[in-house]
Motif scaffolding. Structure first.
Motif, mmCIF file in Angstrom:
data_model
loop_
_atom_site.group_PDB
_atom_site.id
_atom_site.type_symbol
_atom_site.label_atom_id
_atom_site.label_comp_id
_atom_site.label_asym_id
_atom_site.label_seq_id
_atom_site.Cartn_x
_atom_site.Cartn_y
_atom_site.Cartn_z
ATOM 1 N N ASP A 28 -4.521 -6.953 10.161
ATOM 2 C CA ASP A 28 -3.275 -6.602 10.855
ATOM 3 C C ASP A 28 -2.142 -7.558 10.491
ATOM 4 N N ALA A 29 -2.484 -8.851 10.397
ATOM 5 C CA ALA A 29 -1.457 -9.857 10.147
ATOM 6 C C ALA A 29 -1.134 -10.005 8.650
ATOM 7 N N LEU A 30 -1.879 -9.312 7.806
ATOM 8 C CA LEU A 30 -1.625 -9.389 6.365
ATOM 9 C C LEU A 30 -0.453 -8.459 6.019
ATOM 10 N N THR A 31 0.691 -9.042 5.692
ATOM 11 C CA THR A 31 1.860 -8.229 5.352
ATOM 12 C C THR A 31 2.091 -8.251 3.846
ATOM 13 N N MET A 32 2.797 -7.243 3.347
ATOM 14 C CA MET A 32 3.150 -7.229 1.930
ATOM 15 C C MET A 32 4.061 -8.427 1.613
ATOM 16 N N ASP A 33 4.872 -8.853 2.585
ATOM 17 C CA ASP A 33 5.691 -10.064 2.395
ATOM 18 C C ASP A 33 4.807 -11.281 2.134
ATOM 19 N N ALA A 34 3.744 -11.405 2.935
ATOM 20 C CA ALA A 34 2.853 -12.565 2.771
ATOM 21 C C ALA A 34 2.165 -12.525 1.409
ATOM 22 N N VAL A 35 1.746 -11.312 0.986
ATOM 23 C CA VAL A 35 1.103 -11.182 -0.327
ATOM 24 C C VAL A 35 2.103 -11.553 -1.425
ATOM 25 N N ALA A 36 3.332 -11.061 -1.294
ATOM 26 C CA ALA A 36 4.365 -11.360 -2.299
ATOM 27 C C ALA A 36 4.605 -12.865 -2.381
ATOM 28 N N ALA A 37 4.707 -13.517 -1.225
ATOM 29 C CA ALA A 37 4.957 -14.967 -1.207
ATOM 30 C C ALA A 37 3.796 -15.729 -1.830
ATOM 31 N N ARG A 38 2.566 -15.375 -1.407
ATOM 32 C CA ARG A 38 1.392 -16.100 -1.888
ATOM 33 C C ARG A 38 1.208 -15.941 -3.394
ATOM 34 N N THR A 39 1.528 -14.757 -3.918
ATOM 35 C CA THR A 39 1.251 -14.476 -5.329
ATOM 36 C C THR A 39 2.509 -14.602 -6.191
ATOM 37 N N ARG A 40 3.600 -15.018 -5.588
ATOM 38 C CA ARG A 40 4.889 -15.133 -6.285
ATOM 39 C C ARG A 40 5.225 -13.839 -7.037
ATOM 40 N N SER A 41 5.058 -12.715 -6.325
ATOM 41 C CA SER A 41 5.460 -11.406 -6.865
ATOM 42 C C SER A 41 6.615 -10.898 -6.017
ATOM 43 N N SER A 42 7.238 -9.812 -6.465
ATOM 44 C CA SER A 42 8.215 -9.151 -5.601
ATOM 45 C C SER A 42 7.502 -8.027 -4.850
ATOM 46 N N ARG A 48 5.127 -0.717 -6.258
ATOM 47 C CA ARG A 48 5.097 0.137 -7.449
ATOM 48 C C ARG A 48 3.674 0.207 -8.006
ATOM 49 N N GLN A 49 2.981 -0.936 -7.993
ATOM 50 C CA GLN A 49 1.654 -0.977 -8.607
ATOM 51 C C GLN A 49 0.572 -0.355 -7.717
ATOM 52 N N TRP A 50 0.667 -0.582 -6.406
ATOM 53 C CA TRP A 50 -0.456 -0.172 -5.543
ATOM 54 C C TRP A 50 -0.094 0.858 -4.485
ATOM 55 N N GLY A 51 1.198 1.092 -4.307
ATOM 56 C CA GLY A 51 1.594 2.173 -3.406
ATOM 57 C C GLY A 51 1.662 1.809 -1.939
ATOM 58 N N SER A 52 0.638 1.110 -1.414
ATOM 59 C CA SER A 52 0.614 0.812 0.019
ATOM 60 C C SER A 52 -0.305 -0.377 0.277
ATOM 61 N N LYS A 53 -0.163 -0.959 1.446
ATOM 62 C CA LYS A 53 -1.032 -2.079 1.838
ATOM 63 C C LYS A 53 -2.505 -1.678 1.875
ATOM 64 N N PRO A 54 -2.876 -0.529 2.481
ATOM 65 C CA PRO A 54 -4.304 -0.170 2.461
ATOM 66 C C PRO A 54 -4.849 -0.028 1.036
ATOM 67 N N ALA A 55 -4.063 0.592 0.144
ATOM 68 C CA ALA A 55 -4.537 0.780 -1.233
ATOM 69 C C ALA A 55 -4.691 -0.565 -1.943
ATOM 70 N N ALA A 60 -8.335 -4.524 -4.088
ATOM 71 C CA ALA A 60 -8.758 -5.925 -4.176
ATOM 72 C C ALA A 60 -10.228 -6.068 -3.805
ATOM 73 N N LEU A 61 -10.664 -5.369 -2.759
ATOM 74 C CA LEU A 61 -12.075 -5.410 -2.353
ATOM 75 C C LEU A 61 -12.963 -4.863 -3.463
ATOM 76 N N ARG A 62 -12.521 -3.764 -4.062
ATOM 77 C CA ARG A 62 -13.310 -3.114 -5.094
ATOM 78 C C ARG A 62 -13.423 -4.001 -6.340
ATOM 79 N N HIS A 63 -12.312 -4.670 -6.680
ATOM 80 C CA HIS A 63 -12.287 -5.569 -7.839
ATOM 81 C C HIS A 63 -13.276 -6.721 -7.653
ATOM 82 N N ASN A 64 -13.477 -7.095 -6.394
ATOM 83 C CA ASN A 64 -14.353 -8.184 -5.991
ATOM 84 C C ASN A 64 -15.816 -7.911 -6.325
#
Lengths: 190, 190
Positions: A28-42, A48-55, A60-64
């Motif tokens: 719930d607390a995982l936001t696209m903003d937090a992902v962008a900040a952590r990974t230094r992406s926009s 554009r690459q993944w479409g949505s937070k669930p996807a 990421a889980l599947r890649h694991n």
């Protein structure tokens, strides 16, 4: 979704960061903003690459998962099940359990996450499992009309969920291998 | 803990209110203040009677179960398992699943809730289950060294957890009876 602009290394780093965040703060607390900040992406790149937070989370889980079920073919059903379990070490299993615990509540709150999990993670694994079982039927190890066949995911998910709840212990390889030998194979008549 | 000041009717009403609150707001947001307000009790009374929020929640859950496993004795293991499932109708099963989903995350966050669940709900059911299995061994239906014996809770919890996750359907009696006949009894060699 075109992913040509990311190298496989960069994509792997990004997925690892998403899973770290998921373990740290939950879904719930995982936001696209937090992902962008952590990974230094926009954020635009992420959408554009993944479409949505669930996807993104499910990819990421599947890649694991290092090995797909479809690649396993040891020549016996027992060997195949053991190989599936042996592809993941105990430390990784504990990390996976922590992820699944964090997601299990979110799955019931977010139909979009549930659908993405089913399409990207559950259904491909079910297809791999069907293939592995079809080979066992072809070898004559397994009767195709065994009524337990449709319940293999239920048996396995139960082992993982109940060990923590009933035994208060983390899941590990030795436990899951004993469970497969004691429950899954006997229920399948193998 | 003395409970002599509450009539059984009043106690039942109080537990029902706790479970309603739990379904409405979840475990984390369920406060003793909210329980006191909903049931028109004083917080002091709640703490005197039940000691803590986890103990109150677990006692309410336990009260919710109409029949204890120990009271079931049909003369066969299959009959006993079916009777266990038939004591709860589909509507109640769905309500129970909703409760367990709401609690599954909380269990990992609160060791006190986990311990109370184990002591008040899981261990007494395990004792009832042991008794039911012991009779099956005495009747010669079941081998006492069957390795699947220790995994019955895992098999059953898996059926409940996986139906929603894999099949996207609520648990009902017909499903659980088919699962017992297809998985649990064959794994036990019955």
């Amino acid at each position: 979704m075109a992913r040509t602009r990311l190298t496989p290394e960069r994509e792997g780093e990004l997925y690892a960061a998403v899973l770290d965040l998921l373990r740290e703060v939950g879904y719930d607390a995982l936001t696209m903003d937090a992902v962008a900040a952590r990974t230094r992406s926009s954020k635009a790149t992420l959408y554009r690459q993944w479409g949505s937070k669930p996807a993104l989370v499910v990819t990421a889980l599947r890649h694991n998962k290092p090995v797909s079920l479809a690649e396993i073919d040891t020549g016996s059903l027992r060997g195949d099940f053991h190989a599936v379990l042996q592809r993941t070490d105990d430390c990784q299993m504990e990390k996976d359990s922590a992820l699944m615990r964090g997601l299990s509540h979110a799955v019931h709150e977010s139909p979009e996450l549930h659908q993405a999990l089913r399409e990207l993670l559950i259904e491909p694994e079910m297809t791999g499992l069907d293939e592995l079982l079809r080979r066992a039927v072809d070898r004559g190890e397994l009767r195709p009309d065994n009524p337990a066949l449709k319940y293999i995911p239920h048996m396995m998910i139960g082992a993982i969920a109940a060990r923590q709840l009933v035994e208060d212990r983390a899941v590990d390889q030795a436990f899951l291998i004993d469970y497969v030998d004691s429950v899954v194979l006997p229920a399948l008549g193998v």
